[in-house]
Write an enzyme that holds these catalytic residues in place. Structure first.
Site, PDB file in Angstrom:
ATOM      1  N   SER A 157      23.474  46.229 127.176  1.00  0.00           N
ATOM      2  CA  SER A 157      22.956  46.320 128.536  1.00  0.00           C
ATOM      3  C   SER A 157      23.755  47.287 129.406  1.00  0.00           C
ATOM      4  O   SER A 157      23.210  48.242 129.958  1.00  0.00           O
ATOM      5  CB  SER A 157      22.953  44.930 129.193  1.00  0.00           C
ATOM      6  OG  SER A 157      22.589  45.017 130.551  1.00  0.00           O
ATOM      7  N   GLN A 158      25.056  47.069 129.525  1.00  0.00           N
ATOM      8  CA  GLN A 158      25.886  47.969 130.318  1.00  0.00           C
ATOM      9  C   GLN A 158      26.153  49.278 129.579  1.00  0.00           C
ATOM     10  O   GLN A 158      26.206  50.354 130.185  1.00  0.00           O
ATOM     11  CB  GLN A 158      27.212  47.293 130.681  1.00  0.00           C
ATOM     12  CG  GLN A 158      27.122  46.300 131.815  1.00  0.00           C
ATOM     13  CD  GLN A 158      26.804  46.937 133.152  1.00  0.00           C
ATOM     14  OE1 GLN A 158      27.138  48.082 133.410  1.00  0.00           O
ATOM     15  NE2 GLN A 158      26.130  46.185 134.010  1.00  0.00           N
ATOM     16  N   GLN A 184      35.454  41.004 121.771  1.00  0.00           N
ATOM     17  CA  GLN A 184      36.252  42.160 122.193  1.00  0.00           C
ATOM     18  C   GLN A 184      37.638  42.182 121.559  1.00  0.00           C
ATOM     19  O   GLN A 184      38.091  43.223 121.076  1.00  0.00           O
ATOM     20  CB  GLN A 184      36.383  42.189 123.721  1.00  0.00           C
ATOM     21  CG  GLN A 184      35.140  42.660 124.436  1.00  0.00           C
ATOM     22  CD  GLN A 184      35.358  42.826 125.934  1.00  0.00           C
ATOM     23  OE1 GLN A 184      36.490  42.787 126.425  1.00  0.00           O
ATOM     24  NE2 GLN A 184      34.276  43.008 126.664  1.00  0.00           N
ATOM     25  N   HIS A 232      34.397  43.785 132.749  1.00  0.00           N
ATOM     26  CA  HIS A 232      34.677  42.374 133.056  1.00  0.00           C
ATOM     27  C   HIS A 232      36.090  42.091 132.584  1.00  0.00           C
ATOM     28  O   HIS A 232      36.506  42.568 131.525  1.00  0.00           O
ATOM     29  CB  HIS A 232      33.671  41.460 132.348  1.00  0.00           C
ATOM     30  CG  HIS A 232      33.886  39.997 132.598  1.00  0.00           C
ATOM     31  ND1 HIS A 232      34.258  39.488 133.835  1.00  0.00           N
ATOM     32  CD2 HIS A 232      33.787  38.917 131.769  1.00  0.00           C
ATOM     33  CE1 HIS A 232      34.359  38.173 133.757  1.00  0.00           C
ATOM     34  NE2 HIS A 232      34.095  37.800 132.516  1.00  0.00           N
ATOM     35  N   GLY A 289      22.558  46.171 133.431  1.00  0.00           N
ATOM     36  CA  GLY A 289      22.517  47.558 132.998  1.00  0.00           C
ATOM     37  C   GLY A 289      21.240  48.299 133.355  1.00  0.00           C
ATOM     38  O   GLY A 289      21.282  49.463 133.766  1.00  0.00           O
ATOM     39  N   GLU A 326       6.535  25.371 142.521  1.00  0.00           N
ATOM     40  CA  GLU A 326       7.418  25.026 143.638  1.00  0.00           C
ATOM     41  C   GLU A 326       8.898  25.149 143.299  1.00  0.00           C
ATOM     42  O   GLU A 326       9.712  25.497 144.158  1.00  0.00           O
ATOM     43  CB  GLU A 326       7.112  23.605 144.129  1.00  0.00           C
ATOM     44  CG  GLU A 326       5.763  23.456 144.805  1.00  0.00           C
ATOM     45  CD  GLU A 326       5.609  24.366 146.017  1.00  0.00           C
ATOM     46  OE1 GLU A 326       6.616  24.632 146.709  1.00  0.00           O
ATOM     47  OE2 GLU A 326       4.476  24.833 146.264  1.00  0.00           O
TER      48      GLU A 326
END
Length: 331
Positions: free
Chosen positions: A27-28, A86, A108, A134, A227
């Site tokens: 995405s990024q 990561q 991040h 992104g 609603e």
């Protein structure tokens, strides 16, 4: 209030001659890579062969390589992989190529703040964190606008990290909308808190509880969906445009009176105490340890909860109703 950076604060010349590696074309990744490229910056992409993201990178004109190759070639290494993987990728493929003259970048702060990644002291460490998904980072850039970014300088042995960070923010469009100075600690802890208490956890739980309350009282599921789920976007759009006051100005007096008198009965002192407890779990690292342990154990509980939530009646009703709304890009 945080310091605000605008277009005049960033100079693309500070990225001249530098190569930026985007690790992960999700995405990024896809948004930042394309924006950087369109700003005249040399960009390389790391992505796994055979994946949809790899194919997309090729479609967008890149020649994806391994994270190790990208880290070796790049001056600025922007890691845009999921938080939970990561550290593993960093240790095996990126760390061997770090050192003096290299800049490590994130969008991040999870792995730096909670010390799952420990960069060498002779490398600059910065963060450019767009405050939007992104696809919005890309679409706003193409239209000539941008998405606000958070800017952090965490390590600065070169004494040039701030200039590089601001140039990067400018190159992805962040300075067009105004970018804000913060720290890894502040970005990480407020981001996790917002996700858990309001944006994802709090809002989804509130929507489900409202839906269930109406259905259990005998009201039709369709009415309950409209609603408690469908109309949320209408209200959020008003928040986005002008804050709480603009929303209250835009709705009926009846709705505003109900908001002001009944809202505090739902979100009360007890709710706030729960919020404070969740914040302490984030600040202490308890949530981070819990999440990483869950992933290391195969994410069995996580996957089971995902599967269970997908079967909630609000999901089934919503899918049928959205199919008739041709103006929605229904998922």
């Amino acid at each position: 209030m945080a310091k605000i950076f605008t277009e005049k604060d960033g100079n693309l010349a500070d990225l001249k001659g530098k190569t930026v590696a985007i690790i992960g074309y999700g995405s990024q990744g896809h948004a930042q890579a394309q924006n950087l490229k369109d700003s005249g910056i040399k960009v390389i992409v790391a992505e796994m062969k055979g994946t949809d993201n790899h194919k997309l990178a090729v479609k967008h004109g890149f020649k994806p390589m391994s994270a190790s190759e990208a880290a070796q070639q790049a001056d600025i290494i922007q890691i845009l992989l999921p938080d939970e993987i990561q550290a593993k990728v960093y240790e095996s493929e990126i760390a061997p190529h770090m050192g003096k003259g290299k800049t490590l970048c994130f969008s991040h702060g999870f792995n730096i703040h909670f010390k799952y990644i420990k960069p060498p002291k002779d490398s600059d460490v910065i963060m450019i964190a767009p405050k939007g998904p992104g696809h919005l980072v890309r679409s706003e850039f193409v239209k000539g606008g941008g998405v606000p970014c958070l800017v952090v300088v965490h390590q600065n042995p070169s004494r040039k990290a701030k200039k590089v960070a601001l140039a990067y923010a400018k190159a992805v469009g962040g300075l067009r909308a105004g970018s804000f100075e913060t720290t890894y600690k502040e970005e990480t802890e407020t981001d996790l808190f917002g996700e858990q208490v309001v944006l994802c956890g709090g809002l989804s739980a509130l929507i489900k509880a409202g839906f269930e309350t109406l259905v259990e009282a005998g009201y039709d599921e369709t009415m309950a969906y409209f609603e408690c789920m469908h109309e949320v976007k209408l209200i959020v759009d008003l928040f986005y445009q002008g804050g709480l006051s603009y929303m209250r100005y835009s709705v009926s007096n009846t709705a505003e009176y109900g908001d002001l008198t009944r809202g505090p009965r739902i979100i009360n002192k007890q709710t706030k105490q729960s919020m404070k407890k969740i914040l302490k779990e984030i600040q202490s690292g308890k949530f981070a340890r819990e999440w990483m342990k869950e992933v290391q154990g195969g994410a069995k509980n996580f996957k089971a909860m995902e599967k269970s939530e997908a079967k909630h009646p609000i999901e089934k009703v919503g899918k049928k109703l959205r199919a008739n709304m041709k103006w929605i890009d229904a998922k």
